[in-house]
Design an enzyme around this catalytic site. Structure first.
Site: not given
Ligand SMILES: O=P(O)(O)OC[C@@H](O)[C@@H](O)c1c[nH]c2ccccc12
Length: 256
Positions: A53, A55, A115, A164, A185, A215-216
């Site tokens: 990603e 970001k 995204k 998601e 997520n 995710e995340s």
């Molecule tokens: O920065 P991280 O913890 O690796 O997370 C990435 C991504 O999963 C996260 O930015 C995200 C997952 N779903 C979203 C929906 C909107 C905005 C952002 C997201």
């Protein structure tokens, strides 16, 4: 917070609509070179795949990285072995833009995900017109009728939806619309609470034949291994990549 983010993104899209009418964006979307096959790129394999990603910031973590050249970062991700690129295009809290998406699209040959907080057809056409191959749909942000209609539009344009979820009910809603790519997520987009075990809890509700994306909350290779062990086909990583040497970090994550 989630409804605020969606409302802001839709308002910002309405501003862009004033400058670029719907018919023009739709024509550009339909004239664009066909979308890449994201399901093929993200298909289950004997190794975990990374959706990398781009970001700059987030509401929960604040500023992360300046990323003055998103195309260069995307090339690093591709070189480092990412299977696809996620580009945050939400401007207010994530400091992204559609320009980022266009620049990344021009620079890489792997699928690119828009995204953002998608709630209207215009935003889907915008994504295609900018060359996106995937579009994010957040189940928690949308009623089922809207989720279904946007999902159908994404597929009508040849793209793939990353649908998601953050609960068992939302996984069911994603499967009900025929999602072929389902994300869980770890972060609750309303409270920002992180639950890295949520993916494992929900994974067995996602049938084989549907690609599972965790995710995340990935900081280390151990986190990737945790998600892989819980059944993830793909892991979505942002912060850990934008705050480190992406090629080195990706090599660690892909060695899992
Ligand atoms: O920065 P991280 O913890 O690796 O997370 C990435 C991504 O999963 C996260 O930015 C995200 C997952 N779903 C979203 C929906 C909107 C905005 C952002 C997201």
């Amino acid at each position: 917070m989630l409804q605020e983010l969606l409302a802001g993104a839709v308002l910002d899209a309405e501003q862009r609509l004033l400058a670029r009418p719907f018919a023009s964006v739709e024509a550009a979307a339909r004239a664009h070179a066909p979308a890449l096959d994201a399901l093929a790129a993200l298909a289950p394999a004997d190794r975990v795949k990374i959706l990398a990603e781009i970001k700059r910031a987030s509401p929960s973590r604040g500023a992360l990285a300046a990323i003055t050249d998103p195309a260069a970062l995307a090339v690093s991700y591709e070189t480092g072995g990412a299977s696809a690129i996620s580009v945050l295009t939400e401007g207010r809290r994530f400091h992204g833009s559609m320009t980022d998406l266009e620049q990344v699209r021009a620079a890489v040959n792997i699928p690119v995900l828009r995204k953002d907080f998608i709630g209207t057809p215009y935003q889907v056409f915008e994504a295609r017109a900018a060359g996106a191959d995937l579009v994010l749909l957040i189940v928690a942000a949308l009623d089922q009728a809207t989720l279904l209609s946007l999902h159908e539009l994404i597929h009508e344009l040849g793209m793939t939806a990353l649908v998601e979820t953050h609960s068992g009910d939302e996984v069911s809603r994603a499967l009900d619309i025929g999602a072929s790519l389902v994300g869980v997520n770890a972060r609750d987009l309303s409270t920002f609470e992180l639950d890295p075990n949520l993916f494992g809890t929900l994974a067995d509700k996602i049938p084989s034949g549907v690609i599972r994306v965790a995710e995340s909350a990935v900081k280390t290779a151990a986190d990737v291994a945790h998600y892989r062990g819980a059944g993830a086909d793909v892991v979505l990583v942002g912060e850990a990549l934008v705050t480190s040497d992406p090629i080195r970090t990706l090599s660690e994550f892909l060695a899992v």
